[in-house]
Each structure stands twice: as structure tokens, then as C-alpha cells.
Design an enzyme around this catalytic site. Sequence first.
Site, mmCIF file in Angstrom:
data_model
loop_
_atom_site.group_PDB
_atom_site.id
_atom_site.type_symbol
_atom_site.label_atom_id
_atom_site.label_comp_id
_atom_site.label_asym_id
_atom_site.label_seq_id
_atom_site.Cartn_x
_atom_site.Cartn_y
_atom_site.Cartn_z
ATOM 1 C CB SER A 1 -2.843 29.882 -2.221
ATOM 2 O OG SER A 1 -2.152 31.170 -0.954
ATOM 3 C CG HIS B 1 -3.251 26.869 1.416
ATOM 4 N ND1 HIS B 1 -4.019 28.216 1.278
ATOM 5 C CD2 HIS B 1 -2.133 26.991 1.471
ATOM 6 C CE1 HIS B 1 -3.338 28.913 1.253
ATOM 7 N NE2 HIS B 1 -1.927 28.391 1.442
ATOM 8 C CG ASN B 2 -7.614 29.870 1.464
ATOM 9 O OD1 ASN B 2 -6.638 28.728 0.821
ATOM 10 N ND2 ASN B 2 -8.913 30.455 1.446
ATOM 11 C CD GLU C 1 -4.715 31.983 4.144
ATOM 12 O OE1 GLU C 1 -4.570 31.380 3.134
ATOM 13 O OE2 GLU C 1 -6.129 33.060 4.160
ATOM 14 C CE LYS D 1 -6.203 28.392 -1.837
ATOM 15 N NZ LYS D 1 -7.109 30.138 -2.236
HETATM 16 N N1 LIG Z 1 -8.866 37.664 -4.202
HETATM 17 C C1 LIG Z 1 -7.463 36.941 -3.198
HETATM 18 O O1 LIG Z 1 -6.404 36.912 -2.507
HETATM 19 C C2 LIG Z 1 -7.772 35.725 -3.477
HETATM 20 C C3 LIG Z 1 -8.443 34.841 -5.083
HETATM 21 N N2 LIG Z 1 -8.977 33.736 -5.289
HETATM 22 C C4 LIG Z 1 -10.384 32.705 -5.688
HETATM 23 O O2 LIG Z 1 -9.929 33.371 -7.193
HETATM 24 C C5 LIG Z 1 -11.395 33.856 -8.093
HETATM 25 C C6 LIG Z 1 -10.835 35.274 -8.611
HETATM 26 O O3 LIG Z 1 -11.157 35.977 -7.405
HETATM 27 P P1 LIG Z 1 -11.188 37.994 -7.467
HETATM 28 O O4 LIG Z 1 -10.115 37.850 -8.934
HETATM 29 O O5 LIG Z 1 -10.252 38.417 -6.229
HETATM 30 O O6 LIG Z 1 -12.040 37.805 -8.084
HETATM 31 P P2 LIG Z 1 -14.130 38.359 -7.231
HETATM 32 O O7 LIG Z 1 -13.593 36.773 -6.673
HETATM 33 O O8 LIG Z 1 -14.212 39.115 -6.741
HETATM 34 O O9 LIG Z 1 -14.087 38.158 -8.758
HETATM 35 C C7 LIG Z 1 -14.882 38.570 -10.106
HETATM 36 C C8 LIG Z 1 -14.257 38.400 -11.176
HETATM 37 O O10 LIG Z 1 -15.811 37.191 -11.168
HETATM 38 C C9 LIG Z 1 -16.240 37.318 -12.584
HETATM 39 N N3 LIG Z 1 -18.029 36.985 -12.450
HETATM 40 C C10 LIG Z 1 -18.627 37.005 -11.327
HETATM 41 N N4 LIG Z 1 -20.157 36.602 -11.541
HETATM 42 C C11 LIG Z 1 -19.914 35.865 -12.482
HETATM 43 C C12 LIG Z 1 -21.067 35.724 -13.791
HETATM 44 N N5 LIG Z 1 -21.628 34.822 -13.506
HETATM 45 N N6 LIG Z 1 -20.266 35.757 -14.946
HETATM 46 C C13 LIG Z 1 -19.462 36.157 -15.651
HETATM 47 N N7 LIG Z 1 -18.680 36.694 -14.276
HETATM 48 C C14 LIG Z 1 -18.054 36.737 -13.333
HETATM 49 C C15 LIG Z 1 -15.934 39.116 -12.905
HETATM 50 O O11 LIG Z 1 -16.857 39.478 -13.893
HETATM 51 P P3 LIG Z 1 -17.235 41.444 -13.857
HETATM 52 O O12 LIG Z 1 -15.976 42.024 -13.898
HETATM 53 O O13 LIG Z 1 -17.420 40.768 -15.238
HETATM 54 O O14 LIG Z 1 -17.678 41.689 -12.846
HETATM 55 C C16 LIG Z 1 -14.883 39.391 -12.377
HETATM 56 O O15 LIG Z 1 -14.026 38.898 -12.869
HETATM 57 C C17 LIG Z 1 -12.254 33.952 -6.464
HETATM 58 O O16 LIG Z 1 -12.647 32.332 -7.272
HETATM 59 C C18 LIG Z 1 -10.974 33.685 -5.489
HETATM 60 O O17 LIG Z 1 -12.558 33.208 -4.180
HETATM 61 C C19 LIG Z 1 -8.204 32.620 -4.341
HETATM 62 C C20 LIG Z 1 -6.526 33.069 -4.238
HETATM 63 C C21 LIG Z 1 -7.024 34.709 -3.607
HETATM 64 O O1 LIG Z 2 -7.819 31.985 -0.669
HETATM 65 C C1 LIG Z 2 -6.923 33.541 -0.454
HETATM 66 C C2 LIG Z 2 -5.342 32.905 -0.058
HETATM 67 O O2 LIG Z 2 -5.302 31.780 -0.010
HETATM 68 C C3 LIG Z 2 -7.760 34.481 0.222
HETATM 69 O O3 LIG Z 2 -6.948 35.557 0.840
HETATM 70 C C4 LIG Z 2 -8.508 33.979 1.000
HETATM 71 O O4 LIG Z 2 -10.189 33.673 0.445
HETATM 72 C C5 LIG Z 2 -8.676 34.663 2.141
HETATM 73 O O5 LIG Z 2 -9.995 33.993 2.822
HETATM 74 P P1 LIG Z 2 -10.851 35.111 3.739
HETATM 75 O O6 LIG Z 2 -11.518 36.327 2.641
HETATM 76 O O7 LIG Z 2 -12.078 33.990 4.448
HETATM 77 O O8 LIG Z 2 -10.000 35.433 5.126
#
Ligand SMILES: NC(=O)C1=CN([C@@H]2O[C@H](COP(=O)(O)OP(=O)(O)OC[C@H]3O[C@@H](n4cnc5c(N)ncnc54)[C@H](OP(=O)(O)O)[C@@H]3O)[C@@H](O)[C@H]2O)C=CC1
Ligand SMILES: O=C(CO)[C@H](O)[C@H](O)COP(=O)(O)O
Length: 485
Positions: free
Chosen positions: A134, A191-192, A195, A188
Site C-alpha cells: 500500500s 487495510h483497504n 481506508e 491488505k
Molecule cells: N494504483 C494504486 O494506487 C495501487 C495499486 N495496487 C495494485 O497493484 C497492482 C498494479 O497496479 P497498477 O500499477 O495500478 O496497474 P494496473 O492495475 O492498472 O495494471 C496494469 C498492469 O497489468 C498488466 N497486465 C494486465 N493484464 C495482463 C495480462 N493478462 N498479462 C500480463 N500483464 C497484464 C499490464 O500490462 P500491459 O502494460 O501490457 O497492459 C500493466 O503492466 C494491481 O493489482 C493493483 O490493484 C496496490 C496498491 C495501490
Molecule cells: O490499494 C490501494 C491503496 O492501499 C488502492 O489505492 C486502492 O485500490 C484504491 O481502492 P478503490 O479504487 O477501490 O478506491
Amino acid sequence: MPESTVGKANIGVVGLAVMGSNLARNLASREGNTVAVYNRTFARTETLTGEHPEAGFVASEAIDDFVASLQKPRTAIIMVQAGAGTDAVIDELVERFEPGDIIVDGGNANFHDTIAREKRISPTGIHFVGAGISGGEEGALKGPSIMPGGSEESYKTLGPILASIAAIAEGEPCVTHIGTDGAGHFVKMIHNGIEYADMQLIAEAYDLLRTVGGLEPAAIADVFSEWNKGYLESYLIEITAEVLRQVDAKTGKPFVDIVLDEAGSKGTGVWTVQNALDLGIPVGGIAEAVFARAVSSKPTQRAAVQSVVKSRPEIQKVDASFADDVSKALYASKVVAYAQGFDAIIAGAEKYGWNINKDKIAKIWRGGCIIRAQFLNRIADAYDENPDIATLLEAPYFADAVAEGEAAWRRVVATAALSGVPVPGFGSALSYYDSLASKRLPAALVQGQRDFFGAHTYKRVDEDGVFHTLWSGDRSEIQTTGSSH
Ligand SMILES: NC(=O)C1=CN([C@@H]2O[C@H](COP(=O)(O)OP(=O)(O)OC[C@H]3O[C@@H](n4cnc5c(N)ncnc54)[C@H](OP(=O)(O)O)[C@@H]3O)[C@@H](O)[C@H]2O)C=CC1
Ligand SMILES: O=C(CO)[C@H](O)[C@H](O)COP(=O)(O)O
């Protein structure tokens, strides 16, 4: 791939969107690390390596080359979309990894999936670790809070690497081994959920200060900045002040006024509530926050009711002490939400057999993550002093804090109701507190109703045993065998 890159990297990251690219940069900035990077779409890899040559990434266009670029035993962190994307990447790695190698899923996976994946992968001898991470973009780059599950053995290798990239709070890295298999993703998820509740409560405080208190967003931002110096200090209060201070460049209006009032969600709050229901743990504060987002996103129903409502209640008059009342109501409601979240963690640990250390969880949430706050020190202290308290509301510090704010809390909820300002978070938290604090609940009447229509039986306050009244007969009472549920 060039021979020189074979076995060069001590850690790899798969998935280079917001989280993965920043986590990879974080890893690369730590002494001794060489980081291999891979993304399904190579353009993303090229962008990252092009923008950050200083990171010295070992980049691969093909998954085989990525795997070859890792030192043995190999460690790779997956940061891709939860669900099918994660499964696709896991399958590619499992096909190529060897016993002793470690696959870490750092995405927001459903912990049930993590348990199933671990079960599926463990016969191969490859360690599978579900780790909640997170902190969003900034946390991933500068130091997130990390909640790893998986085996003790894998944590021996992984622990020092994760500790090197985690946030530091009061000298301690914000990472701890949470428990086996899905424990990290479960925590986690909670946590969310917390949140969501915290954000909803802050949003309600804003609405009250604006609608009842008559303050403009910029003035509320100042109030929140003041609150951030006291017992409400938290990252969420801090960023809320910044959002409220923002002015829309196109219109000159407060930014908050030009954003459509329909809140989205990606699912982790819903999972928290679904699992709490399965565990039988009341998490009303979290559930109300999830429902509040759902209600906001129902424009048809909102418009329908607005079209039939003839008049809205008159806004109650309040004095200068209202903001202070709201801050106390916010704090008390927040204590309830965290108490409910920790109750769910305790129940989950029991059900899934995890040896979870509650004070350590509070400590790793003090830095890096979205709910980071000084307040978590008080939770850590409470569980440190007595790990077996029935609820955080029983801990002396929180019992005193809630008692101190109670009158204000009631005034705020009453004022909101009379003014027609929705406060599902504040209201449900107060009802939860009153339910626990009441010597007797109307649940007795519900038991009577259940016994009347379904012979569901009841217990008596003055005698052991399970009873049923012959409602459709002479209404005498009989004692039954079995248990009353
Ligand atoms: N964004 C945030 O603030 C937070 C996110 N997370 C978690 O972290 C993870 C990454 O989040 P985030 O960086 O936002 O990215 P996204 O959740 O938007 O995912 C995009 C990534 O996933 C890849 N991807 C999607 N489908 C496939 C597939 N079938 N095969 C291979 N690669 C794939 C994409 O590759 P390509 O470029 O080829 O499309 C890209 O690298 C997620 O699980 C999210 O829930 C956790 C905490 C906070
Ligand atoms: O994991 C997180 C932080 O800890 C992401 O920010 C979270 O996925 C946000 O959730 P949502 O889009 O459902 O508001």
C-alpha cells in the site's frame, strides 16, 4: 539476450504500470540491487528504462530472457492487474522457475485466490508469496507499507529485500511477515476496507462543515490542516486539505465542485464487507462507506427521489464550536471503524489459522500506506498492553477518547439528521457504539419474532436451556433440545 545480462539481477519486477515501475525504481535505488524488469507490452518497459537510465535496469522483451536475467534462486515481484492478469503472469513464471525460486504477487489480489494459488504452486517447490503493498505511486517509489504472507522460509530471503524498500516509521521498516498463504492479502484487504471508512468519515466531516457550518472549501482546507496537527493527524486528512484547496483552472471554481459526485471503487472494500459477513463480524463503518459510494453512483434513483421531495429540512444553526464537535465526532467514528477492522483481522486469523500479531500490523501501517497516522501508535500500544482485549473500544486510551468526544458526537449526528445531511459513517459508528454500550438490546424482541413465525427458539435470561413458546397453541413454553441460533 546479451550473455552479459544472464543471472545479473538479484530481483525482478513484472508489470510496469504505476505501481510496478515505481517499485522497480525503489528497488534499484537500494544498495546492492540490480533489478530485472518485464512488461507484457514492451513499450512500457522502454519508457521506464528510457526515463530512468540511472536505475540500471536489466530489461527484457521476452519472458524467457527476463527469467534468464535473474540470479538463482530467482525472486520476482508481480505488479499487474489482479485476477486474470495475475494468473497469466504466474503461469508464465511457474513454467520457467525452479524449486526454491520465489514468486511474489504484490497486487491487490483476493486472498482466497492467493490461498488457492499457493496450494497449486507449492507442490512445484516454488515459493508463492501474496504480499499486500500500500502507498500508491509515491509509496511504491519512496517506501510503501508491505504485508507479505507466504511461508516462513520464503520470508527469510524476501524479508530483508522488502525491509530495504519499505517505508520507515519511527525507525522501523513498515513490513512484517503477516502469516502463511493468503494472510498478507487478507490484511491488505482489511487495510483497504478501513481506508474506505476513513475516507467516508472525512468526506462527511467536510459535508457538515460546508453545509451546516457554512464554510467554503478553502476554509475547510485550513480547518483540516489544523486538525492535522492534533489527534486527527493522518495522511488522509493531509491530502484532503490539499484536494479542498485546489482550484479548477478552467472555471476558477473549487476543484471539489467540478468533480462529479459519484465515487468509484475497484473492489477491495466490497471484499472486506463480504468476508466480514462470512466471518460474522459487524463492520458497519466499512459497509456504510462501501454503500455510500454505491448510493452516490446511482444517478437514476437520486434523480427520482429528488423529483418527488417537496422540501428539504432547514439547516440547523450552529456556533463556532461546531468544527470542534465535528472533529471529535470524526475521531470517535474513526476509532469505531478501526476497532471493526481489527475485529475482522482477529476473526480471519482464527478461521484461516494465521498467527497474526495485531500490534505489528498497527505498526507497519504507521508509514507508507494510505491510512498512515500517528493514531496507529495508540492501537499498537493497546494490543501490546493487552493482546486479548475484546475490542479496541475497551482499551483505556480509546475508552477515554470516545467518552471525551461522546457528547459532541451525539450533537453532530443529531444536527446532521435534523439538517438532512447524510452521515452514514458517523451515524452507524454511533449506533454500533450505543449497541455495545447498551445493557439490553431489542434483539430479545427479534428472538421472540423468530420464535413466533419459525419456531427458531430462544434462551431465557433467568434459566439455562433452549425454549419455544407454542404460539399457535395455548402459548405455554416448552424446553427444546439442541441450540438456539
Ligand atoms: N494504483 C494504486 O494506487 C495501487 C495499486 N495496487 C495494485 O497493484 C497492482 C498494479 O497496479 P497498477 O500499477 O495500478 O496497474 P494496473 O492495475 O492498472 O495494471 C496494469 C498492469 O497489468 C498488466 N497486465 C494486465 N493484464 C495482463 C495480462 N493478462 N498479462 C500480463 N500483464 C497484464 C499490464 O500490462 P500491459 O502494460 O501490457 O497492459 C500493466 O503492466 C494491481 O493489482 C493493483 O490493484 C496496490 C496498491 C495501490
Ligand atoms: O490499494 C490501494 C491503496 O492501499 C488502492 O489505492 C486502492 O485500490 C484504491 O481502492 P478503490 O479504487 O477501490 O478506491
